[in-house]
Design a protein around this motif. Structure first.
Motif, PDB file in Angstrom:
ATOM      1  N   LEU A  41       0.826  -1.208   0.000  1.00  0.00           N
ATOM      2  CA  LEU A  41       0.000   0.000   0.000  1.00  0.00           C
ATOM      3  C   LEU A  41       0.860   1.258   0.000  1.00  0.00           C
ATOM      4  CD1 LEU A  41      -2.734  -1.078   2.598  1.00  0.00           C
ATOM      5  CD2 LEU A  41      -2.973  -0.940   0.118  1.00  0.00           C
ATOM      6  N   GLN A  42       1.979   1.178   0.705  1.00  0.00           N
ATOM      7  CA  GLN A  42       2.877   2.330   0.762  1.00  0.00           C
ATOM      8  C   GLN A  42       3.440   2.653  -0.623  1.00  0.00           C
ATOM      9  OE1 GLN A  42       6.093   1.768   3.541  1.00  0.00           O
ATOM     10  NE2 GLN A  42       6.246   3.953   3.986  1.00  0.00           N
ATOM     11  N   HIS A  43       3.818   1.640  -1.372  1.00  0.00           N
ATOM     12  CA  HIS A  43       4.340   1.853  -2.718  1.00  0.00           C
ATOM     13  C   HIS A  43       3.236   2.262  -3.698  1.00  0.00           C
ATOM     14  CE1 HIS A  43       7.974  -0.979  -1.749  1.00  0.00           C
ATOM     15  NE2 HIS A  43       8.118   0.236  -1.252  1.00  0.00           N
ATOM     16  N   GLU A  44       2.050   1.665  -3.547  1.00  0.00           N
ATOM     17  CA  GLU A  44       0.940   1.954  -4.455  1.00  0.00           C
ATOM     18  C   GLU A  44       0.520   3.421  -4.393  1.00  0.00           C
ATOM     19  OE1 GLU A  44      -2.349   1.352  -7.091  1.00  0.00           O
ATOM     20  OE2 GLU A  44      -0.660   0.019  -6.610  1.00  0.00           O
ATOM     21  N   PHE A  45       0.403   3.937  -3.156  1.00  0.00           N
ATOM     22  CA  PHE A  45      -0.094   5.299  -2.987  1.00  0.00           C
ATOM     23  C   PHE A  45       1.022   6.312  -2.725  1.00  0.00           C
ATOM     24  CE2 PHE A  45      -3.653   2.549  -1.622  1.00  0.00           C
ATOM     25  CZ  PHE A  45      -4.605   2.961  -2.536  1.00  0.00           C
ATOM     26  N   GLN A  46       2.279   5.859  -2.786  1.00  0.00           N
ATOM     27  CA  GLN A  46       3.418   6.756  -2.545  1.00  0.00           C
ATOM     28  C   GLN A  46       3.224   7.529  -1.240  1.00  0.00           C
ATOM     29  OE1 GLN A  46       6.301   6.923  -4.586  1.00  0.00           O
ATOM     30  NE2 GLN A  46       5.302   5.057  -5.327  1.00  0.00           N
ATOM     31  N   ALA A  47       2.932   6.792  -0.172  1.00  0.00           N
ATOM     32  CA  ALA A  47       2.575   7.404   1.116  1.00  0.00           C
ATOM     33  C   ALA A  47       3.677   7.166   2.128  1.00  0.00           C
ATOM     34  CB  ALA A  47       1.256   6.825   1.629  1.00  0.00           C
ATOM     35  N   SER A  48       3.671   7.977   3.158  1.00  0.00           N
ATOM     36  CA  SER A  48       4.626   7.811   4.260  1.00  0.00           C
ATOM     37  C   SER A  48       4.150   6.706   5.193  1.00  0.00           C
ATOM     38  CB  SER A  48       4.758   9.125   5.033  1.00  0.00           C
ATOM     39  OG  SER A  48       3.522   9.464   5.658  1.00  0.00           O
ATOM     40  N   ASN A  49       5.008   6.337   6.144  1.00  0.00           N
ATOM     41  CA  ASN A  49       4.636   5.316   7.118  1.00  0.00           C
ATOM     42  C   ASN A  49       3.441   5.756   7.954  1.00  0.00           C
ATOM     43  OD1 ASN A  49       6.834   3.182   6.914  1.00  0.00           O
ATOM     44  ND2 ASN A  49       8.084   5.009   7.190  1.00  0.00           N
ATOM     45  N   THR A 102      -7.246   6.473  -3.853  1.00  0.00           N
ATOM     46  CA  THR A 102      -6.527   7.293  -2.871  1.00  0.00           C
ATOM     47  C   THR A 102      -6.585   6.611  -1.510  1.00  0.00           C
ATOM     48  OG1 THR A 102      -8.484   8.595  -2.265  1.00  0.00           O
ATOM     49  CG2 THR A 102      -7.135   9.415  -4.100  1.00  0.00           C
ATOM     50  N   LEU A 103      -5.667   7.006  -0.635  1.00  0.00           N
ATOM     51  CA  LEU A 103      -5.667   6.453   0.713  1.00  0.00           C
ATOM     52  C   LEU A 103      -6.903   6.879   1.492  1.00  0.00           C
ATOM     53  CD1 LEU A 103      -2.028   6.566   2.172  1.00  0.00           C
ATOM     54  CD2 LEU A 103      -3.549   4.599   2.003  1.00  0.00           C
ATOM     55  N   SER A 104      -7.407   8.070   1.240  1.00  0.00           N
ATOM     56  CA  SER A 104      -8.610   8.539   1.937  1.00  0.00           C
ATOM     57  C   SER A 104      -9.791   7.628   1.648  1.00  0.00           C
ATOM     58  CB  SER A 104      -8.945   9.977   1.515  1.00  0.00           C
ATOM     59  OG  SER A 104      -7.884  10.857   1.794  1.00  0.00           O
ATOM     60  N   GLN A 105      -9.918   7.177   0.400  1.00  0.00           N
ATOM     61  CA  GLN A 105     -10.985   6.240   0.059  1.00  0.00           C
ATOM     62  C   GLN A 105     -10.778   4.898   0.765  1.00  0.00           C
ATOM     63  OE1 GLN A 105     -10.764   6.079  -4.205  1.00  0.00           O
ATOM     64  NE2 GLN A 105     -11.692   8.113  -4.495  1.00  0.00           N
ATOM     65  N   LEU A 106      -9.522   4.491   0.898  1.00  0.00           N
ATOM     66  CA  LEU A 106      -9.228   3.239   1.604  1.00  0.00           C
ATOM     67  C   LEU A 106      -9.592   3.352   3.080  1.00  0.00           C
ATOM     68  CD1 LEU A 106      -7.867   0.449   0.917  1.00  0.00           C
ATOM     69  CD2 LEU A 106      -5.820   1.376   1.992  1.00  0.00           C
ATOM     70  N   LEU A 387       6.996   8.173  13.936  1.00  0.00           N
ATOM     71  CA  LEU A 387       8.329   7.929  14.510  1.00  0.00           C
ATOM     72  C   LEU A 387       9.258   7.313  13.471  1.00  0.00           C
ATOM     73  CD1 LEU A 387      10.059   7.938  17.122  1.00  0.00           C
ATOM     74  CD2 LEU A 387       9.181   5.641  17.587  1.00  0.00           C
ATOM     75  N   LEU A 388       8.718   6.409  12.646  1.00  0.00           N
ATOM     76  CA  LEU A 388       9.532   5.808  11.580  1.00  0.00           C
ATOM     77  C   LEU A 388       9.965   6.852  10.562  1.00  0.00           C
ATOM     78  CD1 LEU A 388       7.792   2.402  10.718  1.00  0.00           C
ATOM     79  CD2 LEU A 388      10.081   2.734  11.634  1.00  0.00           C
ATOM     80  N   ASP A 389       9.055   7.742  10.193  1.00  0.00           N
ATOM     81  CA  ASP A 389       9.386   8.778   9.209  1.00  0.00           C
ATOM     82  C   ASP A 389      10.477   9.710   9.707  1.00  0.00           C
ATOM     83  OD1 ASP A 389       7.516   7.777   7.437  1.00  0.00           O
ATOM     84  OD2 ASP A 389       5.899   9.038   8.218  1.00  0.00           O
TER      85      ASP A 389
END
Length: 467
Positions: A41-49, A102-106, A387-389
């Motif tokens: 999911l992180q790669h699909e939506f190019q999102a942070s942790n 989008t992640l918001s829809q998820l 914290l990871l970011d």
């Protein structure tokens, strides 16, 4: 046409128990497999942790926070309809999530809708056992909880297998079909005959002389019935336990979300990484019923809250192992030890709540408890993702964070319960001495106690105070 009612403790009760076991495996076991999709999911939506972590946190928070709404639906429509409604909602959420862009829809589909549906199915399947079982209720609840362990074992393996062939979108679509099995389990929950007499209709009631309560008063009564704020204010033990669990939950779910990404980032094969969560679930199949049987013994009745604090402490100390090494053999050992403390927490959580709160108010106390617990569940994974970011994906800090919350919560609850028990013992001793003094003063007799002070005493009072 009159409905045929099933008999409590009859043959069909064990079929209902099997349906409850399957439902718990489908619902409570599912959030543990979300970590397998974390990297995809992180790669699909190019999102942070932190952004990706909101999906499992919303899902798990709704699984707990929908309790009061579920109890209203059960009271209005019954357990059968509520379980089937939950299965339909969970399926709808997963099918819709497979088309998200989008992640918001998820968050809305797989998080909110699926989590709420799983809450309806899970809590209704637990409630129905109370109607079908009376003499074997403890055994029924222990056997039904095995479904959670089976779900934790099988969901990660199924997720890894489907993810390789279908991708995360195809996997979520298949999961939508799997959740429809909750509707099948709900159809099995036939109405059960109770010993209560049917209500008789004697005509319209006489008009009341007092004015009808307003909307605000009705809302206040509904909140009081489903959320025990008065117990939170006046019951110190409930307040300590609720605050301690809220603090503990900030660290408890983190291994379920971040263990698989942590192992994969340190070179562990994808299948072996998914196997780690299954090891935890498989161990719980045996450990959770054993922990439930031990916790249910009368010998431990007065010590359950301390055993719960000890389990939380062991869980926090165990998480430090992951911060030291990411070798697969070390992680397998970690999962086995983690399973022991996890089964203790799972078996004792609601049992301790029953010991602290009067049973006639347990339902409303549980409603408030689950809502406050869900707040911690909601913010815990995103906080760890943030914290990871900020630490350049150093997963060791996540496990340090988990250990900090668990250990500090265990020390807080253990110390507070000790102080409360000591205060209660002193209060009872003072009341007993006051009763002896008052009774003796009425009889006009005196005696000298161990501290040299003279007190009134009457021999027949000794039986009363000993009780």
């Amino acid at each position: 046409m009159p409905r045929v009612l099933e008999r409590a403790e009859g043959c069909w009760a064990w079929v209902v128990l099997l349906a409850s076991l399957v439902t718990q495996g489908l619902t409570l076991g599912f959030p543990t497999c979300t970590g397998i999709f974390f990297t995809e999911l992180q790669h699909e939506f190019q999102a942070s942790n932190s952004e990706t972590s909101w999906f499992p946190s919303i899902l798990t928070a709704m699984l707990h926070a929908g309790g009061p709404l579920c109890s209203i639906l059960v009271g209005r429509f019954g357990c059968r309809v509520t379980v089937m409604l939950g299965g339909a909602l969970a399926s709808l959420g997963m099918v819709a999530s497979s088309f998200c862009r989008t992640l918001s829809q998820l968050y809305l589909t797989a998080g909110f809708i699926t989590g709420l549906g799983m809450c309806f199915s899970f809590q209704s399947s637990i409630t129905v056992l109370g109607f079908y079982f009376s003499r074997h209720r403890a055994l029924a609840n222990a056997l039904a909880s095995v479904g959670v362990s089976l779900g934790i074992t099988l969901w990660p393996l199924l997720s890894r297998y489907l993810l390789e062939d279908l991708g995360w979108r195809g996997t979520f679509l298949v999961f939508g079909g799997v959740f429809l099995h909750c509707c099948v389990c709900g159809a099995i929950l036939r109405p059960v005959a109770t010993s209560m007499a049917p209500e008789t209709i004697e005509g319209p009631p006489p008009p009341s002389k007092t004015p009808a309560p307003g909307c605000l008063a009705a809302c206040g009564r509904a909140i009081q019935r489903h959320l025990a704020f008065d117990i939170l204010r006046h019951n110190t033990g409930y307040r300590v336990f609720t605050l301690g669990v809220m603090w503990m939950i900030l660290g408890f779910p983190l291994p379920h979300v971040f263990l698989v990404p942590y192992a994969m980032r340190n070179g562990v094969d994808e299948h072996k990484a998914a196997l780690l969560i299954s090891i935890i679930g498989f161990s719980n199949i045996f450990l959770r019923p054993m922990a439930g049987l031990v916790a249910g013994r009368r010998d431990f009745a007065g010590h359950r809250k301390y055993l719960f604090s000890l389990a939380a402490l062991l869980n926090g100390l165990t998480n430090l192992v992951c911060a030291v090494s990411a070798d697969f053999r070390v992680l397998v050992g970690y999962c086995l030890v983690y399973s022991v403390s996890m089964s203790g927490i799972g078996a004792l959580l609601f049992q301790v709540l029953m010991d602290i709160v009067p049973m006639d108010r347990f339902s409303s106390a549980l409603g408030l408890f689950t809502i406050l617990e869900s707040i911690s569940i909601l913010i815990s994974p995103p906080l760890a993702g943030l914290l990871l970011d900020t630490t350049n994906n150093n997963f060791s800090y996540v496990f340090y964070m988990s250990s900090f919350f668990l250990i500090s919560a265990a020390l807080f609850m253990g110390g507070s319960f000790c102080a409360l028990q000591k205060k209660e013992r002193q209060s009872k001793q003072a009341e007993a001495e006051g009763a002896i003094t008052e009774a003796a003063s009425e009889q006009g007799l005196t005696v000298e106690d161990s501290r040299g002070s003279r007190k009134q005493l009457y021999t027949e009072i000794m039986y009363v105070t000993s009780v």
